[in-house]
Design a protein around this motif. Structure first.
Motif, PDB file in Angstrom:
ATOM      1  N   PHE A 379       1.533  12.375 -11.432  1.00 26.93           N
ATOM      2  CA  PHE A 379       1.860  12.992 -10.147  1.00 26.93           C
ATOM      3  C   PHE A 379       3.302  13.500 -10.213  1.00 26.93           C
ATOM      4  CE2 PHE A 379       1.201  13.752  -5.717  1.00 26.93           C
ATOM      5  CZ  PHE A 379       2.473  13.742  -5.192  1.00 26.93           C
ATOM      6  N   SER A 380       3.502  14.761  -9.898  1.00 25.82           N
ATOM      7  CA  SER A 380       4.850  15.341  -9.899  1.00 25.82           C
ATOM      8  C   SER A 380       5.237  15.659  -8.461  1.00 25.82           C
ATOM      9  CB  SER A 380       4.896  16.604 -10.751  1.00 25.82           C
ATOM     10  OG  SER A 380       4.613  16.299 -12.097  1.00 25.82           O
ATOM     11  N   GLY A 381       6.217  14.959  -7.917  1.00 24.10           N
ATOM     12  CA  GLY A 381       6.590  15.099  -6.512  1.00 24.10           C
ATOM     13  C   GLY A 381       7.462  16.310  -6.217  1.00 24.10           C
ATOM     14  N   ALA A 411      13.268   9.256   4.318  1.00 27.14           N
ATOM     15  CA  ALA A 411      12.977   8.381   3.180  1.00 27.14           C
ATOM     16  C   ALA A 411      12.042   9.075   2.199  1.00 27.14           C
ATOM     17  CB  ALA A 411      12.345   7.085   3.677  1.00 27.14           C
ATOM     18  N   GLY A 412      12.202   8.737   0.886  1.00 22.28           N
ATOM     19  CA  GLY A 412      11.311   9.265  -0.129  1.00 22.28           C
ATOM     20  C   GLY A 412       9.983   8.526  -0.115  1.00 22.28           C
ATOM     21  N   ALA A 413       8.986   9.036  -0.859  1.00 22.75           N
ATOM     22  CA  ALA A 413       7.662   8.430  -0.918  1.00 22.75           C
ATOM     23  C   ALA A 413       7.116   8.537  -2.334  1.00 22.75           C
ATOM     24  CB  ALA A 413       6.731   9.123   0.070  1.00 22.75           C
ATOM     25  N   SER A 414       6.027   7.795  -2.625  1.00 24.54           N
ATOM     26  CA  SER A 414       5.441   7.857  -3.959  1.00 24.54           C
ATOM     27  C   SER A 414       4.083   8.558  -3.953  1.00 24.54           C
ATOM     28  CB  SER A 414       5.307   6.448  -4.548  1.00 24.54           C
ATOM     29  OG  SER A 414       4.491   5.637  -3.710  1.00 24.54           O
ATOM     30  N   ASN A 415       3.208   8.183  -3.098  1.00 24.33           N
ATOM     31  CA  ASN A 415       1.877   8.806  -3.095  1.00 24.33           C
ATOM     32  C   ASN A 415       1.459   9.252  -1.698  1.00 24.33           C
ATOM     33  OD1 ASN A 415       1.542   6.287  -2.041  1.00 24.33           O
ATOM     34  ND2 ASN A 415      -0.452   5.919  -2.979  1.00 24.33           N
ATOM     35  N   THR A 416       2.447   9.610  -0.878  1.00 29.87           N
ATOM     36  CA  THR A 416       2.183  10.121   0.468  1.00 29.87           C
ATOM     37  C   THR A 416       3.311  11.074   0.832  1.00 29.87           C
ATOM     38  OG1 THR A 416       1.690   9.498   2.752  1.00 29.87           O
ATOM     39  CG2 THR A 416       3.451   8.296   1.661  1.00 29.87           C
ATOM     40  N   SER A 417       3.173  11.775   1.930  1.00 28.97           N
ATOM     41  CA  SER A 417       4.222  12.704   2.343  1.00 28.97           C
ATOM     42  C   SER A 417       5.496  11.936   2.693  1.00 28.97           C
ATOM     43  CB  SER A 417       3.774  13.523   3.554  1.00 28.97           C
ATOM     44  OG  SER A 417       2.662  14.331   3.224  1.00 28.97           O
ATOM     45  N   ALA A 438       8.928  16.187   1.584  1.00 31.04           N
ATOM     46  CA  ALA A 438       7.951  16.780   0.680  1.00 31.04           C
ATOM     47  C   ALA A 438       6.550  16.363   1.103  1.00 31.04           C
ATOM     48  CB  ALA A 438       8.246  16.340  -0.750  1.00 31.04           C
ATOM     49  N   GLN A 439       5.598  17.264   0.960  1.00 33.12           N
ATOM     50  CA  GLN A 439       4.250  17.051   1.468  1.00 33.12           C
ATOM     51  C   GLN A 439       3.263  16.680   0.361  1.00 33.12           C
ATOM     52  OE1 GLN A 439       3.550  17.439   5.117  1.00 33.12           O
ATOM     53  NE2 GLN A 439       5.704  16.992   4.678  1.00 33.12           N
ATOM     54  N   PHE A 440       2.590  15.525   0.500  1.00 33.45           N
ATOM     55  CA  PHE A 440       1.593  15.089  -0.474  1.00 33.45           C
ATOM     56  C   PHE A 440       0.376  16.003  -0.414  1.00 33.45           C
ATOM     57  CE2 PHE A 440      -2.227  12.613  -1.463  1.00 33.45           C
ATOM     58  CZ  PHE A 440      -1.941  12.198  -2.753  1.00 33.45           C
ATOM     59  N   GLY A 441      -0.048  16.462  -1.597  1.00 36.26           N
ATOM     60  CA  GLY A 441      -1.231  17.307  -1.634  1.00 36.26           C
ATOM     61  C   GLY A 441      -2.383  16.641  -2.334  1.00 36.26           C
ATOM     62  N   SER A 442      -2.169  16.209  -3.558  1.00 33.65           N
ATOM     63  CA  SER A 442      -3.203  15.537  -4.337  1.00 33.65           C
ATOM     64  C   SER A 442      -2.527  14.801  -5.474  1.00 33.65           C
ATOM     65  CB  SER A 442      -4.210  16.558  -4.891  1.00 33.65           C
ATOM     66  OG  SER A 442      -3.574  17.366  -5.878  1.00 33.65           O
ATOM     67  N   ALA A 447       3.769  19.830  -2.276  1.00 33.55           N
ATOM     68  CA  ALA A 447       4.597  20.952  -1.839  1.00 33.55           C
ATOM     69  C   ALA A 447       5.983  20.470  -1.424  1.00 33.55           C
ATOM     70  CB  ALA A 447       3.925  21.670  -0.677  1.00 33.55           C
ATOM     71  N   GLY A 448       7.000  21.255  -1.753  1.00 37.00           N
ATOM     72  CA  GLY A 448       8.347  20.937  -1.293  1.00 37.00           C
ATOM     73  C   GLY A 448       8.441  21.048   0.216  1.00 37.00           C
ATOM     74  N   GLY A 449       9.352  20.266   0.811  1.00 41.28           N
ATOM     75  CA  GLY A 449       9.514  20.296   2.256  1.00 41.28           C
ATOM     76  C   GLY A 449      10.198  21.563   2.737  1.00 41.28           C
TER      77      GLY A 449
END
Length: 536
Positions: A379-381, A411-417, A438-442, A447-449
């Motif tokens: 996963f690339s954030g 705050a940052g996230a790992s597998n969610t927005s 940043a928005q979690f897609g898959s 996508a960048g915020g």
């Protein structure tokens, strides 16, 4: 606007001329209404005493604008039109002399009302020549040779009248109401025993709808339409604007010159409207010293609060002490060093400050991280968006403190927005939005915020967008968006994300090149900032 059509060789009819006049009248009326609306207005008609002073006053030439029937009676062979109304202009081209009398009972006074009305008047009666079908060489005198006179001009007339009130003990006399169809213009007070009327005895009738003497453009440039002189008492301000303010509309802005300084909470009455509270820009009741005798106060109507908001106030001379300035000379220079807020707080102006420059930046959004669901995935954030920046100038109104809100970084996230940055604001008047997280897609993309959006300031700067994150043939990781103050957090590999570097910048994203399936959290956005530069 209608225009009459005639053709070469056609026999001209009287209706051709009559309709030409009528269409021109309607066209001018509609143009006037587009500027003035459909209310009644007066222009000119100044009321002055004679020189030398006597018991006679002079009403100067002028006009009345009034909504009237297009034609109340037949206009030659055109039928009357009482269905449609238009804004008509009544004119008086000469001055009118009015003579007044003083009361005969000692200790009494009387008020006279000068009132104005519109009327249509037909004039210019004459015997007109008519075509004689029996002997075309000898014209008839009048219709069918009747020698009857006929009017040749229809005029819009401005009629000036004087209405006498009832004498009463001085101070208790009342002004008579205008007669039906008339508009009140001037009030003249005459005391018992008076032998002459001076300018001091003459006043504009409350709510008299006078237009600026030199026209609407001149009135707009000189602000005469929205400026008045206070005639109230301490803490009870009152001002009459011309033309009269007929309704209070949200956002309406007016200025008045204060007669007295306020010592506590205060109210303002405009024309015939009730007195409503005066509040500071924070919506709080005035405490005293915000309005100064001889100074100008600018207020704005807040319909939601049913109150006038004091958005600007100036004073002169020794009254500056009421603002804590003592004998400070106002030179407009910078007061001390800029005040910097990196967390929410209360701002107390430095003594001597009258104007501040505000630079407000919202918090940056957090970056997304990496957490593959299997070792074959990565996963690339994306990076977080940067907060917006608003730059504005604000004149202090005497309020002792102002609330400063500084938006926190998301705050940052790992597998969610990731979390978006907070809003930075000054007293709720100016706000700078935070950047989006940043928005979690898959499992393979994020996508960048989006950057925060700026508005309402003198200068509005939107925040930079965070870069997108993507896994595929190549690992692409988003860096945080840049703010007004500098760059966002860089992209990181298999480690904790990098926090935004400059105030309001976005946090960086994280990627996992080893395909470990370990959770790595994106970088947090940098908090916003509020910078206040103070000027005397």
């Amino acid at each position: 606007m209608d225009r009459q059509i005639v053709y070469p060789g056609a026999i001209p009819l009287e209706t051709d001329l009559l309709n030409t006049n009528k269409y021109a009248l309607i066209g001018l009326a509609k143009l006037s209404a587009s500027i003035m609306g459909e209310a009644t207005y007066l222009r000119g008609l100044e009321c002055t005493p004679t020189n030398p002073a006597s018991m006679t006053i002079n009403i100067a030439k002028g006009e009345i604008y009034s909504l009237q029937n297009t034609d109340g009676t037949a206009y030659s062979s055109l039928a009357a039109d009482t269905t449609n109304s238009i804004l008509k202009q009544g004119i008086i081209l000469s001055s009118t002399a009015l003579t007044l009398s003083a009361p005969t009972v000692a200790g009494q006074s009387i008020n006279y009302l000068v009132q104005v009305a519109y009327s249509d008047k037909d004039s210019g009666a004459t015997v007109l020549p008519y075509y004689n079908t029996t002997d075309p060489t000898a014209a008839y005198s009048g219709p069918a040779g009747s020698s009857a006179t006929q009017n040749t001009v229809r005029s819009g007339i401005c009629t000036v009248g004087l209405k006498q009130g009832v004498a009463a003990v001085t101070g208790t006399q009342s002004t008579p109401a205008a007669d039906e169809g008339y508009t009140a213009a001037w009030v003249i007070t005459v005391v018992q025993g008076a032998t002459a009327i001076t300018a001091a005895n003459i006043g504009v009738s409350p709510n008299a709808p006078f237009l600026p003497a030199n026209g609407l453009v001149d009135g707009g440039q000189k602000k005469t339409l929205t400026h008045a002189v206070d005639f109230g008492s301490t803490n009870a301000y009152a001002a009459n604007y011309m033309p009269a303010i007929t309704s209070l509309t949200d956002g309406m802005e007016l200025t008045f010159k204060a007669k007295t300084s306020n010592t506590s909470s205060a109210k303002l009455a405009v024309n015939s409207h009730s007195a409503f509270p005066l509040l500071n820009i924070a919506g709080a009741t005035l405490s005293g010293g915000e309005i100064l005798s001889g100074g100008f106060a600018t207020v704005k109507w807040n319909a939601g609060l049913s109150a006038w908001m004091l958005i600007n106030s100036t004073g002169v001379g020794a009254a500056l002490t009421n603002l804590g300035l003592g004998s400070t000379t106002l030179k407009g220079g910078l007061v001390g060093t800029p005040r910097i807020f990196t967390a929410s707080a209360t701002y107390t102006p430095t003594p001597g400050t009258r104007l501040v420059k505000l630079t407000l930046t919202g918090g940056g959004g957090g970056g997304a991280g990496a957490k593959a669901t299997a070792t074959s995935q990565s996963f690339s954030g994306g990076g977080g968006g940067a907060g917006a920046t608003v730059i504005a100038y604000f004149t202090l109104t005497g309020v002792s403190t102002y609330a400063i809100t500084v938006g926190a970084g998301g705050a940052g996230a790992s597998n969610t927005s990731a979390t978006s940055g907070g809003i930075t604001s000054f007293a709720g008047l100016y706000t700078a939005a935070g950047g989006q997280g940043a928005q979690f897609g898959s499992a393979t993309s994020a996508a960048g915020g989006a950057g925060g959006t700026a508005s309402g300031g003198l200068i509005n700067i939107n925040g930079g967008y965070g870069s997108d994150g993507q896994s595929g043939t190549f690992l692409l990781t988003g860096s945080g968006g840049n703010s007004y103050w500098g760059g966002g957090g860089r992209a990181a590999n298999a480690t904790a994300g990098v926090t935004g570097m400059a105030y309001g910048s976005g946090g960086g994203g994280v990627y996992d090149s080893g395909l470990t399936g370990t959770a790595f959290t994106g970088g947090a956005g940098k908090s916003g900032i509020a910078v206040i530069e103070e000027y005397a």
